[in-house]
Scaffold this motif. Structure first.
Motif, PDB file in Angstrom:
ATOM      1  N   ASN A  54      -3.165  14.344   7.126  1.00 35.14           N
ATOM      2  CA  ASN A  54      -3.638  12.973   7.266  1.00 35.14           C
ATOM      3  C   ASN A  54      -2.711  12.234   8.235  1.00 35.14           C
ATOM      4  O   ASN A  54      -1.518  12.068   7.955  1.00 35.14           O
ATOM      5  N   PRO A  55      -3.224  11.770   9.382  1.00 34.93           N
ATOM      6  CA  PRO A  55      -2.350  11.083  10.358  1.00 34.93           C
ATOM      7  C   PRO A  55      -1.706   9.819   9.796  1.00 34.93           C
ATOM      8  O   PRO A  55      -0.630   9.405  10.259  1.00 34.93           O
ATOM      9  N   TRP A  56      -2.320   9.183   8.769  1.00 36.74           N
ATOM     10  CA  TRP A  56      -1.731   7.997   8.163  1.00 36.74           C
ATOM     11  C   TRP A  56      -0.466   8.324   7.354  1.00 36.74           C
ATOM     12  O   TRP A  56       0.335   7.439   7.069  1.00 36.74           O
ATOM     13  N   ALA A  57      -0.302   9.616   6.993  1.00 36.89           N
ATOM     14  CA  ALA A  57       0.834   9.993   6.147  1.00 36.89           C
ATOM     15  C   ALA A  57       2.166   9.770   6.841  1.00 36.89           C
ATOM     16  O   ALA A  57       3.193   9.618   6.175  1.00 36.89           O
ATOM     17  N   ARG A  58       2.170   9.728   8.181  1.00 41.32           N
ATOM     18  CA  ARG A  58       3.426   9.571   8.917  1.00 41.32           C
ATOM     19  C   ARG A  58       3.667   8.127   9.360  1.00 41.32           C
ATOM     20  O   ARG A  58       4.624   7.856  10.076  1.00 41.32           O
ATOM     21  N   THR A  59       2.793   7.229   8.920  1.00 43.24           N
ATOM     22  CA  THR A  59       2.955   5.827   9.290  1.00 43.24           C
ATOM     23  C   THR A  59       3.617   5.047   8.162  1.00 43.24           C
ATOM     24  O   THR A  59       3.637   5.485   7.004  1.00 43.24           O
ATOM     25  N   GLU A  60       4.146   3.864   8.504  1.00 38.01           N
ATOM     26  CA  GLU A  60       4.765   3.001   7.500  1.00 38.01           C
ATOM     27  C   GLU A  60       3.749   2.576   6.449  1.00 38.01           C
ATOM     28  O   GLU A  60       4.059   2.505   5.257  1.00 38.01           O
ATOM     29  N   VAL A  61       2.517   2.307   6.899  1.00 35.11           N
ATOM     30  CA  VAL A  61       1.470   1.892   5.965  1.00 35.11           C
ATOM     31  C   VAL A  61       1.135   3.005   4.999  1.00 35.11           C
ATOM     32  O   VAL A  61       1.036   2.803   3.782  1.00 35.11           O
ATOM     33  N   VAL A 302       9.474   5.233   0.607  1.00 32.87           N
ATOM     34  CA  VAL A 302       9.030   4.933   1.970  1.00 32.87           C
ATOM     35  C   VAL A 302       9.974   5.557   2.994  1.00 32.87           C
ATOM     36  O   VAL A 302       9.548   6.127   4.002  1.00 32.87           O
ATOM     37  N   LYS A 303      11.293   5.476   2.707  1.00 35.56           N
ATOM     38  CA  LYS A 303      12.278   6.062   3.629  1.00 35.56           C
ATOM     39  C   LYS A 303      12.286   7.579   3.583  1.00 35.56           C
ATOM     40  O   LYS A 303      12.744   8.232   4.515  1.00 35.56           O
ATOM     41  N   GLY A 304      11.810   8.139   2.481  1.00 37.47           N
ATOM     42  CA  GLY A 304      11.833   9.587   2.327  1.00 37.47           C
ATOM     43  C   GLY A 304      13.174  10.122   1.874  1.00 37.47           C
ATOM     44  O   GLY A 304      13.535  11.262   2.175  1.00 37.47           O
TER      45      GLY A 304
END
Length: 442
Positions: A54-61, A302-304
């Motif tokens: 999912n391309p959204w998985a790498r975004t802040e949102v 969020v930071k991982g």
């Protein structure tokens, strides 16, 4: 982190018997059930936004959505009994597997043995210790670090108390007298040459059990008794927890926190102090700290930052796992220990017979306290020495650990490095009067 609190529960709308307060437990169960669909949806959403495809998985949102979903799921979940997770230990420099098995069982407790599987027998036996865990809301696994610290040099047993909502009403009641009987029976099962160690709340029933055994000249009396952060005499340096009991009295607790277990639990209609009310009391004592911890969890997700996230999960998986307490045990304990101070006043009885700690003569005594303990105030455990007046001075030791609170008395780095070695030396020396006299003089 506090353990053994009995206060802080919110007042219920109803005043009176458990029959009137029972609807609160039913409403709690219905709320848990109604949240199941929402938890399933948020869990699926979290997996979607953590999927690497999912391309959204790498975004802040995307990371924020996944973090919010996990936070919702974790704060609405009912946490089950944690696993011990103690699969091996190191003895004399050698890694040894550990098998946990029950060696004695009754409706409200199992006696667990941490059996170390040696390739060859030890040259000399190590001290056998019975750890009596608190029956005060959390499971015995809260003492995982305590057990882990003792395993390398001790043969360890621990009381695994049952969740009262899982015990059928047909198995009978359980009160403080039964608790004392259980401790005595377990010492009989272990067959003598055993050291008993009580962590926090069990200090009172353990002193009572040993006093009764000594009065009976029981041959299975323990070799030594170690009490850690226990409320023996809560009149000394009373804490907020102690004052709460004095201010409200036993009737308030009976009317406000006792409910009946609802369907479909095995213990349906049993009177209990439910775990969800206890958890409310635990968290409300340090609400700001818990809120900050969950805000930090969101930020770390969020930071991982996997290490900090894992530490949060590990702590709260244990801390949020609570069990129901038998109402008669809970109320009798509050009344005997915190309201009437029956043991230090010489008024405590067991099955109609007065408990007399001055009868203790054969058992060595060690008390351990934390300098900053805000649950069992400094001096409350030390009071045992005055009660057990017949124990010779060279067979008694008192130790105050600097810089630790209640939890640090039985867990953490200072416990492992400073308290455990002292308890080990005390237990090893308990059967040797000359060695114990030298230890007491230190």
């Amino acid at each position: 982190m506090p353990i053994g609190e009995f206060g802080g529960a919110p007042p219920l709308a109803a005043e009176g018997s458990p029959v009137l307060t029972t609807p609160m437990y039913w409403m709690y169960e219905m709320a848990q059930a109604s949240l199941n669909p929402a938890r399933a949806v948020t869990d699926a959403t979290r997996l979607l936004f953590q999927n690497p495809l999912n391309p959204w998985a790498r975004t802040e949102v995307g990371k924020s959505v996944a973090a919010a979903c996990e936070l919702f799921e974790r704060t609405t979940r009912r946490y089950g009994k944690p696993e011990w997770g103690l699969h091996d230990t190191e003895v004399n420099g050698i890694r040894v597997p550990v098998e946990i098995r029950s060696v004695w069982e009754k409706p409200f407790c199992r006696l667990l043995y941490f059996d170390r599987k040696f390739a060859r027998p030890l040259r000399s036996p190590q001290p056998r210790v019975l750890i009596v865990a608190p029956m005060s809301g959390h499971y015995a696994t809260l003492l995982r670090g305590t057990v882990e610290a003792f395993l390398p040099a001790h043969e360890v047993y621990i009381t695994d108390w049952a969740d009262a909502r899982m015990v059928p009403l047909s198995d009978g009641r359980f009160d403080l007298d039964d608790y004392i009987d259980y401790v005595i029976e377990m010492l009989h099962v272990l067959g003598g040459n055993t050291h008993v160690m009580a962590v926090c709340q069990p200090s009172v029933p353990v002193v009572a059990a040993v006093s009764i055994m000594e009065a009976r000249r029981d041959p299975f009396v323990p070799t030594s008794m170690t009490l850690m952060g226990g409320p023996i005499d809560t009149r000394r340096n009373p804490t907020a927890v102690n004052n709460l009991a004095q201010e409200r009295g036993i009737d308030w607790f009976r009317n406000h926190v006792i409910t009946k277990v609802p369907f479909p639990h095995p213990g349906m209609m049993r009177d209990v102090y439910p775990g969800f009310l206890q958890l409310n009391g635990f968290i409300s004592m340090n609400l700001d700290r818990h809120m900050d911890a969950h805000k930090q969890l969101f930020a770390n997700l969020v930071k991982g930052d996997g290490d900090l996230v894992d530490k949060h999960r590990e702590f709260y998986d244990e801390y949020l796992a609570v069990m129901d307490l038998s109402a008669e045990y809970y109320l009798q304990t509050v009344d005997t220990v915190f309201v009437k101070h029956s043991l230090p006043k010489g008024e405590m009885t067991h099955r109609g017979t007065r408990v007399d700690p001055s009868k203790v003569t054969r058992v060595a005594l060690m008390t351990v306290e934390g300098e900053n303990d805000d649950i069992s105030g400094l001096g409350q455990t030390e009071a045992t020495h005055a009660l057990c007046s017949s124990i010779p001075d060279h067979r008694r030791v008192h130790y105050v650990q600097k810089g630790v609170g209640h939890y640090g008395v039985f867990n953490g780095s200072r416990f492992k490095s400073e308290i455990v070695p002292r308890i080990h030396d005390f237990m090893v020396s308990a059967a040797n009067p000359a060695s114990l006299q030298a230890l007491a003089a230190e």
